[in-house]
Design a protein around this motif. Structure first.
Motif, PDB file in Angstrom:
ATOM      1  N   LEU A  72       0.829  -1.204   0.000  1.00 33.71           N
ATOM      2  CA  LEU A  72       0.000   0.000   0.000  1.00 33.71           C
ATOM      3  C   LEU A  72       0.865   1.257   0.000  1.00 33.71           C
ATOM      4  O   LEU A  72       0.566   2.234  -0.706  1.00 33.71           O
ATOM      5  CB  LEU A  72      -0.933  -0.002   1.213  1.00 33.71           C
ATOM      6  N   SER A 113     -12.796   7.821  -4.145  1.00 30.82           N
ATOM      7  CA  SER A 113     -13.525   6.713  -3.530  1.00 30.82           C
ATOM      8  C   SER A 113     -13.384   5.471  -4.398  1.00 30.82           C
ATOM      9  O   SER A 113     -13.276   5.561  -5.631  1.00 30.82           O
ATOM     10  CB  SER A 113     -15.005   7.065  -3.394  1.00 30.82           C
ATOM     11  N   LEU A 114     -13.398   4.303  -3.788  1.00 35.61           N
ATOM     12  CA  LEU A 114     -13.381   3.065  -4.553  1.00 35.61           C
ATOM     13  C   LEU A 114     -14.710   2.901  -5.279  1.00 35.61           C
ATOM     14  O   LEU A 114     -15.751   3.374  -4.811  1.00 35.61           O
ATOM     15  CB  LEU A 114     -13.133   1.878  -3.625  1.00 35.61           C
ATOM     16  N   ASP A 118     -18.036  -1.400  -2.910  1.00 36.67           N
ATOM     17  CA  ASP A 118     -17.652  -1.993  -1.635  1.00 36.67           C
ATOM     18  C   ASP A 118     -17.028  -3.361  -1.917  1.00 36.67           C
ATOM     19  O   ASP A 118     -17.660  -4.203  -2.574  1.00 36.67           O
ATOM     20  CB  ASP A 118     -18.903  -2.156  -0.760  1.00 36.67           C
ATOM     21  N   PRO A 119     -15.782  -3.605  -1.481  1.00 39.82           N
ATOM     22  CA  PRO A 119     -15.158  -4.912  -1.742  1.00 39.82           C
ATOM     23  C   PRO A 119     -16.001  -6.088  -1.257  1.00 39.82           C
ATOM     24  O   PRO A 119     -15.906  -7.187  -1.818  1.00 39.82           O
ATOM     25  CB  PRO A 119     -13.830  -4.814  -0.986  1.00 39.82           C
ATOM     26  N   ARG A 162      -5.516  -0.062  -5.677  1.00 42.93           N
ATOM     27  CA  ARG A 162      -6.108   0.211  -4.362  1.00 42.93           C
ATOM     28  C   ARG A 162      -7.278  -0.734  -4.097  1.00 42.93           C
ATOM     29  O   ARG A 162      -7.445  -1.238  -2.971  1.00 42.93           O
ATOM     30  CB  ARG A 162      -6.577   1.661  -4.275  1.00 42.93           C
ATOM     31  N   PHE A 163      -8.090  -0.973  -5.115  1.00 38.82           N
ATOM     32  CA  PHE A 163      -9.226  -1.866  -4.923  1.00 38.82           C
ATOM     33  C   PHE A 163      -8.738  -3.289  -4.623  1.00 38.82           C
ATOM     34  O   PHE A 163      -9.307  -3.972  -3.757  1.00 38.82           O
ATOM     35  CB  PHE A 163     -10.139  -1.881  -6.149  1.00 38.82           C
ATOM     36  N   ALA A 185      -7.775  -3.368  -1.045  1.00 41.97           N
ATOM     37  CA  ALA A 185      -8.955  -3.313  -0.187  1.00 41.97           C
ATOM     38  C   ALA A 185      -9.679  -4.654  -0.177  1.00 41.97           C
ATOM     39  O   ALA A 185     -10.178  -5.103   0.872  1.00 41.97           O
ATOM     40  CB  ALA A 185      -9.897  -2.203  -0.667  1.00 41.97           C
ATOM     41  N   LEU A 186      -9.736  -5.312  -1.318  1.00 39.98           N
ATOM     42  CA  LEU A 186     -10.357  -6.628  -1.395  1.00 39.98           C
ATOM     43  C   LEU A 186      -9.544  -7.648  -0.589  1.00 39.98           C
ATOM     44  O   LEU A 186     -10.110  -8.515   0.089  1.00 39.98           O
ATOM     45  CB  LEU A 186     -10.478  -7.060  -2.853  1.00 39.98           C
ATOM     46  N   ALA A 206      -7.741  -6.953   2.065  1.00 40.35           N
ATOM     47  CA  ALA A 206      -8.023  -6.672   3.472  1.00 40.35           C
ATOM     48  C   ALA A 206      -9.376  -7.234   3.879  1.00 40.35           C
ATOM     49  O   ALA A 206      -9.532  -7.812   4.969  1.00 40.35           O
ATOM     50  CB  ALA A 206      -7.971  -5.163   3.719  1.00 40.35           C
ATOM     51  N   HIS A 207     -10.376  -7.095   3.005  1.00 41.23           N
ATOM     52  CA  HIS A 207     -11.701  -7.637   3.291  1.00 41.23           C
ATOM     53  C   HIS A 207     -11.651  -9.144   3.473  1.00 41.23           C
ATOM     54  O   HIS A 207     -12.401  -9.706   4.299  1.00 41.23           O
ATOM     55  CB  HIS A 207     -12.661  -7.270   2.158  1.00 41.23           C
TER      56      HIS A 207
END
Length: 294
Positions: free
Chosen positions: A5, A169-170, A173-174, A266-267, A270-271, A273-274
């Motif tokens: 990141l 903003s992404l 939502d992942p 970035r997405f 984020a995915l 991390a989800h």
């Protein structure tokens, strides 16, 4: 903040530094009138695809891109360029050893003093864009910004748009997405392949990539409500309706395609991390593929 990141967010700064390489890049990567081949593996192969399209569209000469492991010296080239962040990838080194005598060999790398040095006539070193991460982000995009500058396609807009992509903003939502499809056209087909690879590497998620208009020739069949269809570059808007008809989420924006790739990176993180994954330790992957002697 994990290393990956941090490197994603460092990209506008590294892109600015590429300006110092413009003269060398023009000399080694433009070479007007020459027939050129660009080699790489994984991310570097997708960068090679984008470079080949950018060079030909700039009128600089015929340019091919080949996965290094598939290189066979059948066609004549005046110059072969190898993209290799580490300078140690076995398939790239093996390909360079197969290059016929008299062909100029150039490496684009992030590290000095590695085996690729002994197999090339010239090196373009982006040491400021080297990465601690296994998953590549800022090195490939910095190579492409360097190429854009060398081919007279500008550099300031991409930096500004890259900064905007870090604040944006992404697109979804992942937690609502488990299937991604990236579409590109021209030089952004390589970016689409690279974006999908980031999702697979970092988040272990189902991600595909295609030349945009090919989406209707089969791939749309697996799109559904948890699919995110993401267009990179000048993709026909008619494909948005095709994706929506399949129930998919659709995303596109007007930023520079490399800035769009930053948002895709970035997405992917984020995915990850989800899903409870650490992108600094991607499954089954290493910084460089170095094979035992065969």
């Amino acid at each position: 903040m994990n290393n990956t990141l941090h490197e994603v967010f460092s990209q506008p700064a590294t892109w600015r530094q590429t300006e110092s390489l413009t003269g060398d890049a023009r000399r080694e990567l433009a070479a007007p009138g020459e027939r050129m081949l660009v080699l790489g593996c994984g991310t570097s192969w997708f960068v090679a695809q984008s470079i080949a399209e950018l060079r030909e569209s700039a009128g600089l000469g015929e340019t091919d891109a080949v996965c290094a492991s598939e290189y066979v010296p059948r066609r004549h080239y005046d110059r072969i360029v190898a993209i290799t962040r580490s300078g140690t990838s076995t398939e790239v080194l093996d390909a360079l050893r197969r290059v016929p005598a008299g062909v100029r060999r150039v490496a684009v790398t992030a590290v000095r003093g590695e085996p690729v040095d002994g197999l090339t006539d010239a090196r373009l070193v982006l040491d400021f864009a080297d990465e601690r991460s296994v998953v590549q982000t800022r090195f490939p995009t910095s190579v492409l910004v360097t190429v854009l500058r060398a081919y007279g396609k500008g550099g300031e807009r991409v930096v500004a748009d890259g900064e905007a992509a870090l604040a944006a903003s992404l697109p979804a939502d992942p937690g609502d997405v488990d299937h991604l499809v990236f579409l590109g056209t021209g030089w952004t087909v390589g970016l689409a392949h690279e974006a999908a690879l980031k999702v697979r590497e970092a988040a272990q998620a189902h991600a595909e990539s295609y030349p945009a208009l090919d989406f209707r020739h089969g791939p749309v069949a697996v799109a559904g409500p948890r699919t995110l269809v993401w267009s990179l570059g000048d993709v026909p808007e008619s494909l948005d309706e095709t994706a929506r008809a399949a129930g998919a989420i659709v995303y596109r924006d007007d930023r520079h395609p490399l800035a769009q790739l930053v948002l895709a990176q970035r997405f992917a993180l984020a995915l990850a991390a989800h899903r409870g994954l650490d992108p600094d330790r991607p499954r089954l992957l290493t910084r460089s593929v170095v094979l035992a002697a065969r």
